[in-house]
Design an enzyme around this catalytic site. Structure first.
Site, PDB file in Angstrom:
ATOM      1  N   GLY A  34       4.489  14.602   3.093  1.00 47.81           N
ATOM      2  CA  GLY A  34       5.651  14.398   2.224  1.00 47.81           C
ATOM      3  C   GLY A  34       5.225  14.435   0.768  1.00 47.81           C
ATOM      4  O   GLY A  34       4.381  15.266   0.369  1.00 47.81           O
TER       5      GLY A  34
ATOM      6  N   ARG B 286       8.519  17.492  10.772  1.00 50.23           N
ATOM      7  CA  ARG B 286       9.395  18.675  10.815  1.00 50.23           C
ATOM      8  C   ARG B 286       8.560  19.939  10.609  1.00 50.23           C
ATOM      9  O   ARG B 286       8.335  20.370   9.465  1.00 50.23           O
ATOM     10  CB  ARG B 286      10.477  18.555   9.732  1.00 50.23           C
ATOM     11  CG  ARG B 286      11.554  17.545  10.079  1.00 50.23           C
ATOM     12  CD  ARG B 286      12.599  17.457   8.992  1.00 50.23           C
ATOM     13  NE  ARG B 286      12.064  16.827   7.799  1.00 50.23           N
ATOM     14  CZ  ARG B 286      12.071  15.517   7.574  1.00 50.23           C
ATOM     15  NH1 ARG B 286      12.588  14.700   8.471  1.00 50.23           N
ATOM     16  NH2 ARG B 286      11.568  15.025   6.471  1.00 50.23           N
TER      17      ARG B 286
ATOM     18  N   GLU C 126      -7.208   2.793  -1.950  1.00 52.33           N
ATOM     19  CA  GLU C 126      -6.943   2.661  -3.399  1.00 52.33           C
ATOM     20  C   GLU C 126      -5.502   3.031  -3.756  1.00 52.33           C
ATOM     21  O   GLU C 126      -4.895   2.429  -4.668  1.00 52.33           O
ATOM     22  CB  GLU C 126      -7.919   3.561  -4.186  1.00 52.33           C
ATOM     23  CG  GLU C 126      -7.779   3.471  -5.678  1.00 52.33           C
ATOM     24  CD  GLU C 126      -8.013   2.065  -6.210  1.00 52.33           C
ATOM     25  OE1 GLU C 126      -7.023   1.425  -6.569  1.00 52.33           O
ATOM     26  OE2 GLU C 126      -9.170   1.611  -6.249  1.00 52.33           O
TER      27      GLU C 126
ATOM     28  N   LYS D 115       1.805  -5.393  -2.122  1.00 51.87           N
ATOM     29  CA  LYS D 115       0.706  -5.128  -3.062  1.00 51.87           C
ATOM     30  C   LYS D 115       0.103  -6.444  -3.562  1.00 51.87           C
ATOM     31  O   LYS D 115      -1.122  -6.562  -3.705  1.00 51.87           O
ATOM     32  CB  LYS D 115       1.210  -4.275  -4.230  1.00 51.87           C
ATOM     33  CG  LYS D 115       1.564  -2.853  -3.787  1.00 51.87           C
ATOM     34  CD  LYS D 115       2.423  -2.155  -4.821  1.00 51.87           C
ATOM     35  CE  LYS D 115       2.667  -0.701  -4.456  1.00 51.87           C
ATOM     36  NZ  LYS D 115       3.714  -0.079  -5.273  1.00 51.87           N
TER      37      LYS D 115
HETATM   38  N1  LIG Z   1       5.402   8.154  -3.226  1.00 51.13           N
HETATM   39  C1  LIG Z   1       4.619   7.335  -3.925  1.00 51.13           C
HETATM   40  O1  LIG Z   1       4.675   7.276  -5.172  1.00 51.13           O
HETATM   41  C2  LIG Z   1       3.608   6.475  -3.248  1.00 51.13           C
HETATM   42  C3  LIG Z   1       3.572   6.355  -1.882  1.00 51.13           C
HETATM   43  N2  LIG Z   1       2.643   5.539  -1.288  1.00 51.13           N
HETATM   44  C4  LIG Z   1       2.574   5.436   0.157  1.00 51.13           C
HETATM   45  O2  LIG Z   1       2.184   6.690   0.684  1.00 51.13           O
HETATM   46  C5  LIG Z   1       2.763   6.848   1.975  1.00 51.13           C
HETATM   47  C6  LIG Z   1       3.563   8.139   1.989  1.00 51.13           C
HETATM   48  O3  LIG Z   1       4.546   8.083   1.003  1.00 51.13           O
HETATM   49  P1  LIG Z   1       5.411   9.363   0.599  1.00 51.13           P
HETATM   50  O4  LIG Z   1       4.578  10.572   0.669  1.00 51.13           O
HETATM   51  O5  LIG Z   1       6.068   8.999  -0.676  1.00 51.13           O
HETATM   52  O6  LIG Z   1       6.507   9.368   1.748  1.00 51.13           O
HETATM   53  P2  LIG Z   1       7.290  10.625   2.322  1.00 51.13           P
HETATM   54  O7  LIG Z   1       8.445  10.061   3.096  1.00 51.13           O
HETATM   55  O8  LIG Z   1       7.571  11.608   1.249  1.00 51.13           O
HETATM   56  O9  LIG Z   1       6.213  11.273   3.312  1.00 51.13           O
HETATM   57  C7  LIG Z   1       5.922  10.780   4.577  1.00 51.13           C
HETATM   58  C8  LIG Z   1       5.911  11.975   5.511  1.00 51.13           C
HETATM   59  O10 LIG Z   1       5.436  11.566   6.778  1.00 51.13           O
HETATM   60  C9  LIG Z   1       6.185  12.278   7.748  1.00 51.13           C
HETATM   61  N3  LIG Z   1       6.095  11.591   9.022  1.00 51.13           N
HETATM   62  C10 LIG Z   1       6.772  10.504   9.436  1.00 51.13           C
HETATM   63  N4  LIG Z   1       6.407  10.169  10.694  1.00 51.13           N
HETATM   64  C11 LIG Z   1       5.479  11.051  11.062  1.00 51.13           C
HETATM   65  C12 LIG Z   1       4.702  11.245  12.251  1.00 51.13           C
HETATM   66  N5  LIG Z   1       4.849  10.427  13.294  1.00 51.13           N
HETATM   67  N6  LIG Z   1       3.821  12.260  12.291  1.00 51.13           N
HETATM   68  C13 LIG Z   1       3.675  13.082  11.232  1.00 51.13           C
HETATM   69  N7  LIG Z   1       4.375  12.958  10.081  1.00 51.13           N
HETATM   70  C14 LIG Z   1       5.267  11.965  10.013  1.00 51.13           C
HETATM   71  C15 LIG Z   1       7.584  12.363   7.178  1.00 51.13           C
HETATM   72  O11 LIG Z   1       8.322  13.411   7.766  1.00 51.13           O
HETATM   73  C16 LIG Z   1       7.292  12.584   5.699  1.00 51.13           C
HETATM   74  O12 LIG Z   1       7.244  13.959   5.380  1.00 51.13           O
HETATM   75  C17 LIG Z   1       3.577   5.585   2.229  1.00 51.13           C
HETATM   76  O13 LIG Z   1       2.782   4.658   2.902  1.00 51.13           O
HETATM   77  C18 LIG Z   1       3.885   5.092   0.833  1.00 51.13           C
HETATM   78  O14 LIG Z   1       4.128   3.714   0.794  1.00 51.13           O
HETATM   79  C19 LIG Z   1       1.704   4.854  -2.017  1.00 51.13           C
HETATM   80  C20 LIG Z   1       1.691   4.938  -3.363  1.00 51.13           C
HETATM   81  C21 LIG Z   1       2.667   5.727  -4.097  1.00 51.13           C
HETATM   82  N1  LIG Z   2       7.521   3.038  -4.088  1.00 51.88           N
HETATM   83  C1  LIG Z   2       6.309   2.694  -4.729  1.00 51.88           C
HETATM   84  C2  LIG Z   2       5.342   3.828  -4.643  1.00 51.88           C
HETATM   85  C3  LIG Z   2       3.983   3.459  -5.047  1.00 51.88           C
HETATM   86  O1  LIG Z   2       3.373   2.536  -4.534  1.00 51.88           O
HETATM   87  C4  LIG Z   2       6.564   2.368  -6.185  1.00 51.88           C
HETATM   88  O2  LIG Z   2       7.635   2.692  -6.672  1.00 51.88           O
HETATM   89  O3  LIG Z   2       5.681   1.780  -6.824  1.00 51.88           O
HETATM   90 NA    NA Z   3      -4.556   2.265  -7.088  1.00 56.22          NA
END
Ligand SMILES: NC(=O)C1=CN([C@@H]2O[C@H](COP(=O)(O)OP(=O)(O)OC[C@H]3O[C@@H](n4cnc5c(N)ncnc54)[C@H](O)[C@@H]3O)[C@@H](O)[C@H]2O)C=CC1
Ligand SMILES: N[C@@H](CC=O)C(=O)O
Ligand code: NA
Length: 430
Positions: free
Chosen positions: A15, A49, A131, A207
């Protein structure tokens, strides 16, 4: 000397963050290989997907069977960027059992099950690095876990959620509505899959649990963290804050008690003076102060959310874990030896800004002041504005315990002359 056999990486989730991890792994492949001492190969990408076009990722690497991918046995590092508790938790423990180390950005899972995940990593002699889980791109976990390992951390205070900082900043600086600002943060890839986690502060609480755990060498779980979201912050709160020379931020505050025998961890909106460095943290940026015995005060600042910034932190971990792997070593695991108790919110001491709707008649102010005095809460300032028999009374207290303040508010609500408690907000950073 460069090893020719590549280290194999399985990417779980493609994602916002995962797609940026894949992009950087591809575009920076030569530099990464040089820094690690071996090429790093994307060996598989688990997605939900498969029909979606993913630029730069060969179709033959894409699978919907994440479990089979982590069980392959030839994977060196699993990068988990799916999010949520399951299947992420099982995939991570399965990865350890099948010989891989893990890099994760999953604060929700780490705050809930960090101890079990660390134990699984240790049992199998593997690394668990995360991290990206706290404050996006900002190096914070590694400085706390490694650079400050010889010092004594007493306090960690800061803005650790980009989405809510973005929303509060927009509400304050442009007068934007809450929903409009949240929609924009979501479109920019800052929000969690379910943004309730952001706005109700579950994300910031997770966090805070991770930071308190590492900072105080104590196990702190999500449930140990006092949590208040920011959905009830209004334009009127911002006006009150401005009158006090303050703004409003969602803060995470982890503190060691004065006697060092316990810790507290909390997240809630708070007023902070405009002169405080946290007041000028804009958009999805995060900033965290760490206070320790020997170092004094340190400030960490940078992008706290978004695909590329978060991928930067993931890639940093990937390089570290790959280096460990080549050296036949592992990095530091969980350090929870201090096992300090986590005290309840009632014991936290801070200042409060309380806005009351009261009857505009003689004696009300004295009545209200008596209630504060009876609960041992000392008043710093009072401001009264009257209109048509009704008035608003804004009280700012000196430092008092949360338990005393709660008792005060409960008693105020019972006064006939108090029509309602319009808002209660803590005042920090003074
Ligand atoms: N977006 C951000 O700024 C930040 C996100 N995170 C963490 O990173 C992780 C990912 O976040 P995002 O990329 O923003 O979320 P996202 O929702 O954009 O991506 C997650 C992806 O995982 C896929 N997915 C879900 N279940 C699955 C499975 N069983 N097998 C394979 N793929 C699967 C989804 O279809 C989606 O494309 C989360 O733990 C989030 O808390 C951490 C720091 C910042
Ligand atoms: N949803 C979180 C993503 C990063 O950890 C945020 O907005 O800080
Ligand atoms: Na960090």
């Amino acid at each position: 000397m460069m090893r020719t056999r590549p280290l194999k990486v399985a990417l779980l989730g493609c994602g916002v963050v995962g797609s940026e991890v894949a992009r950087i792994m591809t575009t920076h492949a030569d530099d990464l290989a040089a820094r690690i001492g071996a090429p790093v190969e994307l060996a598989g990408v688990a997605v939900r997907r498969p029909s979606r076009v993913r630029e730069g990722i060969p179709a033959e690497l894409v699978t919907t069977d994440a479990t089979a991918l982590v069980k392959r046995g030839d994977i060196d590092v699993v990068v988990e960027v799916i999010g949520g508790i399951e299947p992420a938790r099982t995939l991570i423990t399965t990865a350890f059992a099948h010989g891989a180390s893990v890099v994760s950005a999953n604060k929700a899972l780490l705050a809930q099950d960090g101890a079990a995940l660390h134990a699984a990593a240790e049992e199998h002699g593997k690394d668990l690095y995360y991290e990206a889980a706290v404050a996006g791109a900002i190096p914070l976990i590694r400085p706390l876990r490694e650079s400050l390992a010889g010092d004594k951390v007493n306090r960690v205070l800061g803005i650790v959620n980009g989405t809510t900082n973005f929303i509060l900043d927009k509400m304050d600086s442009t007068g934007a509505g809450y929903q409009e600002a949240l929609d924009e943060a979501t479109a920019l890839g800052y929000a969690e899959a379910d943004p309730t986690a952001d706005v109700e502060a579950f994300d910031a609480a997770a966090k805070a649990a991770i930071l308190a755990g590492i900072g105080f060498h104590t196990r702190v779980r999500l449930d140990d963290v006092y949590r208040e979201g920011m959905t009830e912050v209004t334009a009127a709160d911002f006006r009150s804050a401005k009158e006090m020379g303050c703004t409003i931020k969602l803060l995470a505050i982890c503190e060691r008690s004065k006697d060092g025998a316990s810790v507290t961890a909390r997240v809630h909106p708070a007023m902070i003076p405009l002169t405080h460095p946290l007041a000028s943290v804009r958009g999805a940026y995060n900033a965290v102060f760490v206070e320790s015995d020997a170092a004094g005060q340190l400030m960490f600042y940078g992008p706290g959310a978004g695909g590329a910034p978060t991928a930067s932190a993931v890639l940093g971990d990937l390089v570290a874990v790959c280096r460990n792997r080549l050296n036949g070593a592992t990095g530091p695991g969980e350090s929870a030896y201090a096992a300090l108790p986590v005290s309840p919110m009632g014991e936290v001491v801070t200042r409060y800004h309380i806005s009351l709707d009261v009857a505009d008649k003689p004696g009300v102010l004295a009545q209200v002041a008596t209630v504060f005095a009876e609960h041992g809460v000392s008043i710093d300032t009072v401001r009264q504005q009257g209109k048509d028999g009704e008035a608003s009374l804004v009280v700012v207290t000196h430092r008092a315990s949360d338990a005393s303040l709660s008792g005060t508010v409960e008693a105020l609500r019972k006064l006939d002359t108090v029509r309602g408690v319009a808002s209660i907000m803590r005042v920090e950073g003074e």
